[in-house]
Design an enzyme around this catalytic site. Structure first.
Site, mmCIF file in Angstrom:
data_model
loop_
_atom_site.group_PDB
_atom_site.id
_atom_site.type_symbol
_atom_site.label_atom_id
_atom_site.label_comp_id
_atom_site.label_asym_id
_atom_site.label_seq_id
_atom_site.Cartn_x
_atom_site.Cartn_y
_atom_site.Cartn_z
ATOM 1 N N HIS A 19 -5.372 -6.079 -6.398
ATOM 2 C CA HIS A 19 -4.263 -6.321 -5.458
ATOM 3 C C HIS A 19 -3.256 -5.179 -5.527
ATOM 4 O O HIS A 19 -2.354 -5.163 -6.368
ATOM 5 C CB HIS A 19 -3.583 -7.663 -5.732
ATOM 6 C CG HIS A 19 -2.725 -8.093 -4.583
ATOM 7 N ND1 HIS A 19 -2.999 -9.195 -3.790
ATOM 8 C CD2 HIS A 19 -1.618 -7.533 -4.033
ATOM 9 C CE1 HIS A 19 -2.097 -9.300 -2.846
ATOM 10 N NE2 HIS A 19 -1.229 -8.302 -2.965
ATOM 11 N N HIS A 21 -1.514 -2.033 -2.629
ATOM 12 C CA HIS A 21 -1.450 -1.504 -1.253
ATOM 13 C C HIS A 21 -1.368 0.024 -1.343
ATOM 14 O O HIS A 21 -0.517 0.549 -2.082
ATOM 15 C CB HIS A 21 -0.226 -2.066 -0.526
ATOM 16 C CG HIS A 21 -0.259 -3.561 -0.404
ATOM 17 N ND1 HIS A 21 -0.628 -4.202 0.763
ATOM 18 C CD2 HIS A 21 0.001 -4.552 -1.301
ATOM 19 C CE1 HIS A 21 -0.579 -5.517 0.567
ATOM 20 N NE2 HIS A 21 -0.197 -5.748 -0.668
ATOM 21 N N ASP A 139 -6.035 -4.610 6.322
ATOM 22 C CA ASP A 139 -5.135 -5.738 6.568
ATOM 23 C C ASP A 139 -5.003 -5.942 8.085
ATOM 24 O O ASP A 139 -4.459 -5.098 8.785
ATOM 25 C CB ASP A 139 -3.768 -5.392 5.946
ATOM 26 C CG ASP A 139 -2.788 -6.543 6.045
ATOM 27 O OD1 ASP A 139 -3.069 -7.501 6.776
ATOM 28 O OD2 ASP A 139 -1.739 -6.466 5.386
ATOM 29 N N GLY A 171 1.461 -9.354 5.306
ATOM 30 C CA GLY A 171 2.599 -9.384 6.222
ATOM 31 C C GLY A 171 3.426 -10.636 6.001
ATOM 32 O O GLY A 171 3.312 -11.289 4.961
ATOM 33 N N HIS A 198 -3.376 -13.056 1.618
ATOM 34 C CA HIS A 198 -2.168 -13.360 0.852
ATOM 35 C C HIS A 198 -1.789 -14.796 1.239
ATOM 36 O O HIS A 198 -1.783 -15.127 2.429
ATOM 37 C CB HIS A 198 -1.003 -12.469 1.276
ATOM 38 C CG HIS A 198 -1.041 -11.046 0.794
ATOM 39 N ND1 HIS A 198 -2.062 -10.189 1.057
ATOM 40 C CD2 HIS A 198 -0.130 -10.342 0.060
ATOM 41 C CE1 HIS A 198 -1.791 -9.002 0.517
ATOM 42 N NE2 HIS A 198 -0.624 -9.059 -0.099
ATOM 43 N N GLU A 201 2.701 -16.958 -1.520
ATOM 44 C CA GLU A 201 3.633 -15.968 -2.074
ATOM 45 C C GLU A 201 5.047 -16.329 -1.608
ATOM 46 O O GLU A 201 6.008 -16.264 -2.358
ATOM 47 C CB GLU A 201 3.257 -14.563 -1.568
ATOM 48 C CG GLU A 201 4.216 -13.453 -2.003
ATOM 49 C CD GLU A 201 3.918 -12.117 -1.312
ATOM 50 O OE1 GLU A 201 3.206 -12.106 -0.292
ATOM 51 O OE2 GLU A 201 4.417 -11.084 -1.815
ATOM 52 N N ASP A 280 0.482 -4.859 -6.942
ATOM 53 C CA ASP A 280 0.966 -5.018 -5.566
ATOM 54 C C ASP A 280 1.483 -3.692 -4.979
ATOM 55 O O ASP A 280 0.773 -3.039 -4.229
ATOM 56 C CB ASP A 280 2.045 -6.111 -5.491
ATOM 57 C CG ASP A 280 2.066 -6.810 -4.139
ATOM 58 O OD1 ASP A 280 1.230 -6.493 -3.297
ATOM 59 O OD2 ASP A 280 2.927 -7.693 -3.930
#
Ligand code: ZN
Length: 347
Positions: A19, A21, A139, A171, A198, A201, A280
């Site tokens: 995980h 980005h 994504d 998002g 996701h 969260e 992340d």
């Protein structure tokens, strides 16, 4: 165990990170290069100082957008991958599945297929030079509704590449609940791609239920609100649906946890959920995956044996062939064993 010893050990242990980005590994040196190219002058010192200086979600999002805004051509991603390779090497991550969100770049006029070509080139280079494997998940984005996600999925499908193995859903979770995106995920599964979302969260356990029931998400990004629903925790445990937990990110956004010490990763792990650990957005949250393991060890009473187990989980939950997983897990166990044998006085 002291911090320095812990990091020495972790440096020797191969890891998977599931995980992260890709834009969030960019270093300040690269940001400055992009700035100069974009504006034809050096980045002013005050802008440089304030870019990563925030302590709330809106500050983080503003910084993320500012960084994305600096890109002027597809080849700018070479800098990102250069930084990415260094990050993975520093943390001894041997296998990584990372998210890439194309929307902002497509809006700038970048062609998705050109980006895919650039990513494949960089990923192959990193594999050759450093023996680190990177796979990407595109994504499709929940922020702009189903139609936009379907358009993103079409772009993804029209530019196939062995380096891009599936889709993610990231998002604004509040704005775009999981249940809206069923058709994209049904199609992705039908087409044989991996699909993750996701969830949990920024929204309660109902979002995680939707991700597993409606989207058939193979893993859940974060999923920390699951702890509020006993039935869901049992379901995740029984089905062994992995959670990609990123503790610093959750403390930063302050939705369900305010301090590291109260993070539900401890309770989820103890309940038998297949927990994996990720960073992340490392540069934006000033963390690394090794730092996250240290947080668990130093603030959440995870033992070294449990840290070893979590690192094995990162391979178990990866989209890798079973034989590959087994060989990585053997390497993890060997690294812990060797370190313990070398450093007897610490144990
Ligand atoms: Zn994320």
């Amino acid at each position: 165990m002291k911090r320095a010893d812990f990091f020495t050990l972790l440096k020797q242990v191969p890891k998977a990170e599931l995980h992260i980005h890709i834009e969030a590994v960019i270093t300040m040196a690269s940001v400055k290069k992009l700035y100069k190219k974009r504006f034809g002058k050096a980045m002013p010192k005050d802008e440089e100082k304030s870019l990563f200086d925030y302590d709330d979600l809106s500050g983080f999002i503003a910084a993320f957008l500012k960084v994305q805004d600096l890109f002027t051509e597809v080849s700018d991603f070479d800098l990102v991958f250069n930084d990415f390779a260094k990050y993975l090497e520093n943390n001894n991550v041997k296998y990584c599945e990372a998210f890439f969100a194309p929307s902002a770049f497509v809006k700038k006029g970048f062609k998705y297929s050109d980006m895919v070509e650039n990513f494949s080139k960089n990923i192959k280079k990193i594999k050759n030079e450093k023996d680190i494997t990177i796979k990407l998940l595109t994504d499709v984005s929940r922020t702009f509704g189903l139609e936009n996600a379907q358009a993103n999925y079409k772009m993804f499908k029209d530019s196939p590449s062995p380096e891009i193995i599936g889709i993610g859903l990231g998002g604004a979770e509040v704005k775009g609940p999981c249940n809206l995106f069923g058709p994209v995920f049904v199609q992705a599964h039908k087409d044989g791609y991996h699909a993750v979302a996701h969830a949990g969260e920024d929204v309660g356990p109902e979002s995680v239920w939707d991700a597993v029931k409606i989207l058939s998400s193979e893993r859940i990004g974060h999923g920390i609100s699951s702890i509020q629903d006993e039935k869901l925790v049992t379901y995740l445990k029984e089905k062994q649906i992995p959670l990609e937990i990123c503790p610093t990110s959750n403390v930063f956004t302050k939705k369900y946890v305010k301090t590291m010490e109260e993070h539900p990763v401890r309770a989820l792990y103890d309940a038998g959920v297949l927990v994996t650990i990720g960073s992340d957005d490392p540069v934006f949250f000033k963390t690394t995956v090794n730092e996250e393991y240290w947080n668990l060890y130093s603030k959440l009473n995870f033992t070294l044996a449990e840290i070893e187990d979590l690192i094995c989980n990162s391979f178990k939950a990866a989209f890798l062939a079973e034989s590959k997983k087994a060989s990585f897990i053997r390497e993890v166990k060997k690294a812990f064993k060797d370190y313990k044998a070398e450093q007897k006085e610490l144990f």
